[in-house]
Scaffold this motif. Structure first.
Motif, PDB file in Angstrom:
ATOM      1  N   ARG A  36      -6.800   2.898  -8.199  1.00  0.00           N
ATOM      2  CA  ARG A  36      -7.788   1.826  -8.259  1.00  0.00           C
ATOM      3  C   ARG A  36      -8.107   1.465  -9.712  1.00  0.00           C
ATOM      4  NH1 ARG A  36      -9.357   5.046  -3.886  1.00  0.00           N
ATOM      5  NH2 ARG A  36      -9.769   3.885  -1.947  1.00  0.00           N
ATOM      6  N   SER A  56       0.836  -1.193   0.000  1.00  0.00           N
ATOM      7  CA  SER A  56       0.000   0.000   0.000  1.00  0.00           C
ATOM      8  C   SER A  56       0.873   1.245   0.000  1.00  0.00           C
ATOM      9  CB  SER A  56      -0.894   0.013   1.246  1.00  0.00           C
ATOM     10  OG  SER A  56      -0.097   0.140   2.420  1.00  0.00           O
ATOM     11  N   GLY A  61     -10.749  -2.079  -5.991  1.00  0.00           N
ATOM     12  CA  GLY A  61      -9.527  -2.313  -5.239  1.00  0.00           C
ATOM     13  C   GLY A  61      -8.999  -1.062  -4.565  1.00  0.00           C
ATOM     14  N   GLU A  62      -7.731  -1.110  -4.192  1.00  0.00           N
ATOM     15  CA  GLU A  62      -7.064  -0.006  -3.507  1.00  0.00           C
ATOM     16  C   GLU A  62      -5.799   0.377  -4.260  1.00  0.00           C
ATOM     17  OE1 GLU A  62      -8.228   1.626  -0.951  1.00  0.00           O
ATOM     18  OE2 GLU A  62      -9.975   0.340  -0.685  1.00  0.00           O
ATOM     19  N   PRO A  63      -5.308   1.615  -4.065  1.00  0.00           N
ATOM     20  CA  PRO A  63      -4.038   2.007  -4.690  1.00  0.00           C
ATOM     21  C   PRO A  63      -2.908   1.092  -4.214  1.00  0.00           C
ATOM     22  CG  PRO A  63      -5.213   3.937  -3.884  1.00  0.00           C
ATOM     23  CD  PRO A  63      -5.941   2.740  -3.334  1.00  0.00           C
ATOM     24  N   THR A  64      -1.968   0.806  -5.095  1.00  0.00           N
ATOM     25  CA  THR A  64      -0.855  -0.082  -4.764  1.00  0.00           C
ATOM     26  C   THR A  64       0.459   0.463  -5.310  1.00  0.00           C
ATOM     27  OG1 THR A  64      -1.240  -1.392  -6.775  1.00  0.00           O
ATOM     28  CG2 THR A  64      -2.301  -2.161  -4.732  1.00  0.00           C
ATOM     29  N   THR A  76       2.854   4.831  -7.728  1.00  0.00           N
ATOM     30  CA  THR A  76       1.598   4.421  -7.103  1.00  0.00           C
ATOM     31  C   THR A  76       0.528   4.269  -8.175  1.00  0.00           C
ATOM     32  OG1 THR A  76       2.115   5.541  -5.013  1.00  0.00           O
ATOM     33  CG2 THR A  76      -0.206   5.030  -5.447  1.00  0.00           C
TER      34      THR A  76
END
Length: 210
Positions: free
Chosen positions: A184, A151, A190-193, A181
């Protein structure tokens, strides 16, 4: 009698011809066509989403790696956090979750120890990591145990350590994280990765230029 033998031979011949034709179509032509389309349209994905550095394949964007020194950004823990981990080095021997409940004593112990280590490793003069700063992905493995990404929060608490270890400005390292980064999927899934391997390759390049 002769008609019976003739009919049987005819049926066998037709069956063998059908087997040969279908084998060529389904076992040769179709796989070649699909492989050709995949190589032409999705070359990177078809070949394992390889990541290259200095012309050499150093990994895949889909598979996490362990073993980075503290000069680099650290990935999620491998599958299992203790000495009984089934895949501590991402060797692809086994993929899967630890399947321990939230109140499992071993899991609680591993997470507590991992959290303390994350806080210790990433606290540097002028910057102290607090317990509330440590996100879940810093102390737990993913469902597969092979997740290549972390994350932005976990990457963020590593910025000061990485900057200090490499004699780089904090702002420059933070910008590196921001630039790597991913948001989504489609803006809401989903989430930022942050892909750790790609980030560390960029970091290595930045250090080489400094």
């Amino acid at each position: 009698m002769n008609n019976s033998v003739t009919n049987t031979a005819r049926l066998l011949g037709a069956g063998l011809r059908a087997l040969l034709v279908l084998t060529v179509i389904c076992g040769v032509l179709y796989p070649l066509a699909i492989t050709g389309v995949a190589q032409g349209l999705f070359n990177g994905k078809a070949n394992g989403s390889e990541i290259k550095a200095n012309g050499q394949v150093v990994g895949s964007s889909l598979i996490g790696q362990q073993g980075y020194s503290l000069d680099y950004f650290q990935p999620r823990p491998a599958n299992g956090l203790g000495t009984n981990s089934v895949n501590t080095q991402y060797k692809l021997i086994l993929s899967g979750a630890t399947n321990r409940s939230g109140d499992n004593a071993d899991l609680i112990k591993w997470v507590t120890e991992a959290k303390a280590k994350v806080m210790k490793d990433n606290s540097v003069p002028g910057y102290t990591v607090k317990p509330s700063d440590v996100p879940a992905d810093a102390v737990t493995s993913s469902g597969s145990g092979l997740d290549p990404a972390i994350s932005p929060q976990y990457a963020g608490i590593q910025v000061h350590r990485v900057a200090e270890k490499n004699n780089l400005p904090v702002a420059q390292v933070q910008k590196l994280v921001d630039d790597h980064t991913d948001g989504r999927t489609l803006g809401f899934i989903g989430e930022p990765t942050v892909n750790v391997l790609q980030l560390n390759i960029a970091l290595k390049g930045l250090v080489a230029k400094s």
